[in-house]
Design a protein around this motif. Sequence first.
Motif, PDB file in Angstrom:
ATOM      1  N   ILE A   1     -38.210  81.237 -14.854  1.00 27.12           N
ATOM      2  CA  ILE A   1     -38.653  80.170 -15.735  1.00 27.12           C
ATOM      3  C   ILE A   1     -38.290  78.835 -15.088  1.00 27.12           C
ATOM      4  N   ALA A   2     -39.243  77.895 -15.095  1.00 27.79           N
ATOM      5  CA  ALA A   2     -39.025  76.597 -14.462  1.00 27.79           C
ATOM      6  C   ALA A   2     -37.785  75.925 -15.020  1.00 27.79           C
ATOM      7  N   THR A   3     -37.095  75.220 -14.130  1.00 34.37           N
ATOM      8  CA  THR A   3     -35.864  74.533 -14.501  1.00 34.37           C
ATOM      9  C   THR A   3     -36.082  73.616 -15.703  1.00 34.37           C
ATOM     10  N   GLY A   4     -35.159  73.761 -16.692  1.00 38.96           N
ATOM     11  CA  GLY A   4     -35.221  72.899 -17.869  1.00 38.96           C
ATOM     12  C   GLY A   4     -36.099  73.428 -18.984  1.00 38.96           C
ATOM     13  N   LYS A   5     -36.842  74.491 -18.713  1.00 41.95           N
ATOM     14  CA  LYS A   5     -37.704  75.062 -19.731  1.00 41.95           C
ATOM     15  C   LYS A   5     -36.993  76.249 -20.382  1.00 41.95           C
ATOM     16  N   LYS A   6     -37.280  76.462 -21.698  1.00 40.55           N
ATOM     17  CA  LYS A   6     -36.620  77.521 -22.446  1.00 40.55           C
ATOM     18  C   LYS A   6     -37.629  78.542 -22.943  1.00 40.55           C
ATOM     19  N   ALA A   7     -37.156  79.785 -23.075  1.00 35.46           N
ATOM     20  CA  ALA A   7     -37.989  80.858 -23.618  1.00 35.46           C
ATOM     21  C   ALA A   7     -37.074  81.914 -24.233  1.00 35.46           C
ATOM     22  N   TRP A   8     -37.659  82.699 -25.129  1.00 33.71           N
ATOM     23  CA  TRP A   8     -36.879  83.756 -25.789  1.00 33.71           C
ATOM     24  C   TRP A   8     -37.259  85.085 -25.167  1.00 33.71           C
ATOM     25  N   VAL A   9     -36.254  85.854 -24.825  1.00 29.67           N
ATOM     26  CA  VAL A   9     -36.447  87.162 -24.211  1.00 29.67           C
ATOM     27  C   VAL A   9     -35.489  88.150 -24.873  1.00 29.67           C
ATOM     28  N   ALA A  10     -36.074  89.192 -25.467  1.00 30.23           N
ATOM     29  CA  ALA A  10     -35.263  90.244 -26.111  1.00 30.23           C
ATOM     30  C   ALA A  10     -34.224  89.644 -27.046  1.00 30.23           C
ATOM     31  N   GLY A  11     -34.638  88.662 -27.836  1.00 30.00           N
ATOM     32  CA  GLY A  11     -33.772  88.078 -28.856  1.00 30.00           C
ATOM     33  C   GLY A  11     -32.853  86.993 -28.367  1.00 30.00           C
ATOM     34  N   ALA A  12     -32.900  86.662 -27.082  1.00 32.71           N
ATOM     35  CA  ALA A  12     -31.985  85.632 -26.573  1.00 32.71           C
ATOM     36  C   ALA A  12     -32.766  84.463 -25.981  1.00 32.71           C
ATOM     37  N   GLU A  13     -32.261  83.262 -26.223  1.00 33.23           N
ATOM     38  CA  GLU A  13     -32.887  82.066 -25.648  1.00 33.23           C
ATOM     39  C   GLU A  13     -32.381  81.902 -24.208  1.00 33.23           C
ATOM     40  N   ILE A  14     -33.334  81.731 -23.283  1.00 34.55           N
ATOM     41  CA  ILE A  14     -32.985  81.589 -21.867  1.00 34.55           C
ATOM     42  C   ILE A  14     -33.486  80.240 -21.363  1.00 34.55           C
ATOM     43  N   THR A  15     -32.617  79.518 -20.678  1.00 32.17           N
ATOM     44  CA  THR A  15     -32.990  78.245 -20.056  1.00 32.17           C
ATOM     45  C   THR A  15     -33.286  78.514 -18.580  1.00 32.17           C
ATOM     46  N   GLY A  16     -34.484  78.160 -18.153  1.00 35.36           N
ATOM     47  CA  GLY A  16     -34.912  78.460 -16.791  1.00 35.36           C
ATOM     48  C   GLY A  16     -34.175  77.654 -15.724  1.00 35.36           C
ATOM     49  N   ASN A  17     -34.062  78.240 -14.534  1.00 37.11           N
ATOM     50  CA  ASN A  17     -33.464  77.541 -13.393  1.00 37.11           C
ATOM     51  C   ASN A  17     -34.306  77.692 -12.117  1.00 37.11           C
ATOM     52  N   MET A  18     -35.594  78.085 -12.266  1.00 34.21           N
ATOM     53  CA  MET A  18     -36.476  78.197 -11.097  1.00 34.21           C
ATOM     54  C   MET A  18     -36.840  76.791 -10.616  1.00 34.21           C
ATOM     55  N   PRO A  19     -36.620  76.470  -9.305  1.00 34.49           N
ATOM     56  CA  PRO A  19     -36.916  75.117  -8.804  1.00 34.49           C
ATOM     57  C   PRO A  19     -38.386  74.737  -9.013  1.00 34.49           C
ATOM     58  N   VAL A  20     -38.592  73.495  -9.372  1.00 33.83           N
ATOM     59  CA  VAL A  20     -39.952  72.954  -9.489  1.00 33.83           C
ATOM     60  C   VAL A  20     -40.250  72.213  -8.191  1.00 33.83           C
ATOM     61  N   ILE A  21     -41.254  72.680  -7.461  1.00 34.80           N
ATOM     62  CA  ILE A  21     -41.561  72.137  -6.139  1.00 34.80           C
ATOM     63  C   ILE A  21     -42.476  70.923  -6.269  1.00 34.80           C
ATOM     64  N   THR A  22     -42.026  69.821  -5.684  1.00 37.98           N
ATOM     65  CA  THR A  22     -42.858  68.614  -5.679  1.00 37.98           C
ATOM     66  C   THR A  22     -44.119  68.875  -4.854  1.00 37.98           C
ATOM     67  N   PRO A  23     -45.289  68.508  -5.365  1.00 37.05           N
ATOM     68  CA  PRO A  23     -46.532  68.743  -4.604  1.00 37.05           C
ATOM     69  C   PRO A  23     -46.404  68.220  -3.174  1.00 37.05           C
ATOM     70  N   THR A  24     -46.794  69.035  -2.202  1.00 38.14           N
ATOM     71  CA  THR A  24     -46.630  68.657  -0.796  1.00 38.14           C
ATOM     72  C   THR A  24     -47.831  69.117   0.019  1.00 38.14           C
ATOM     73  N   THR A  25     -47.975  68.564   1.209  1.00 42.28           N
ATOM     74  CA  THR A  25     -49.039  68.975   2.129  1.00 42.28           C
ATOM     75  C   THR A  25     -48.391  69.636   3.334  1.00 42.28           C
ATOM     76  N   ILE A  26     -48.824  70.837   3.634  1.00 34.46           N
ATOM     77  CA  ILE A  26     -48.303  71.565   4.781  1.00 34.46           C
ATOM     78  C   ILE A  26     -49.265  71.403   5.953  1.00 34.46           C
ATOM     79  N   VAL A  27     -48.743  70.936   7.066  1.00 36.33           N
ATOM     80  CA  VAL A  27     -49.544  70.768   8.275  1.00 36.33           C
ATOM     81  C   VAL A  27     -49.277  71.955   9.188  1.00 36.33           C
ATOM     82  N   PRO A  28     -50.278  72.795   9.475  1.00 41.14           N
ATOM     83  CA  PRO A  28     -50.060  73.956  10.333  1.00 41.14           C
ATOM     84  C   PRO A  28     -49.602  73.543  11.731  1.00 41.14           C
ATOM     85  N   GLY A  29     -48.832  74.373  12.339  1.00 48.54           N
ATOM     86  CA  GLY A  29     -48.374  74.116  13.698  1.00 48.54           C
ATOM     87  C   GLY A  29     -48.277  75.415  14.466  1.00 48.54           C
TER      88      GLY A  29
END
Length: 300
Positions: free
Chosen positions: A44-72
Amino acid sequence: GTGKVGGDANLKSENIKAGTSIFGVSGNANVVDTSSGDATAAHIATGKKAWVAGAEITGNMPVITPTTIVPGAATQTIPAGYHDGTGEVSGDANLKSENIKAGTTIFGVSGNPAVVDTSTGNATPGAILAGSQAWVNGVLVRGTRYAGVSCPDPDPARWSPNRRFYDNQDGTITDTTTGLIWLKYGSIGKFFYRASFPNYPAKVEVLKVYNGFYELTDGSIGGEWRLPSRRELDHLTHGVDAVRATSPQLFSSFPSGKIWTETIGTMNVELYVVDGTSGAFFLLEDNEQADVIPVRNPRP
């Protein structure tokens, strides 16, 4: 009438599962059975909450800033976390076959067979036939050689428009399509044809052309210069950069009338000539006169 039905203060919508009605009280849409949930905080994305099996969980998945990847050349790791789809891998319009060396594949695009490493080349313009060109050590080299004749200077002023004729700057002009050397001065004069004289005047006069004649500094000696054949003169006045009176190319001047050849007619009393204006050929008969333009063969 003193009996009564007991009430319960918890009988309200927020305490009843969505889709269920108890004693006429409908369940709240937000009240659901979360027993089927299996997400963890890392899902779950960082700062977002959800309920799972009766428990509230606060997410800690990093949110990636939009970026451009240049192949090399090296493989790049895509960072773990939440991507909102606005990131991108950049493209390059130059990624096409004609820009890739033969035998090489870049991102699935195969190189063009004509694209090669030319660093081993060592040919000079004088080693490549005139009218041809080749790549040598990364440079496009235009040929300046024909039949042993080298025309090395690329200066456009020394060439006719389509690079057929080359000014040797010694009083001569090279026709790179034949290798023949022509006198730049043009005609050395008009001479009568005498069928009764085997050594007709023009043939004698052309023997006087050698180094020092007018502005001739080619080192030629007596006997090198001669009258052109009908075929040679016909070729001179036709094709790319054809030489005519109205377009003398690199010649100082070019006759507008008939020009001598050394080709005799079938009756041995006629001589073939070429018209300097039209390029047509005729028979020059006894007692007619025509211009003489000397030519010589290239030296080995």
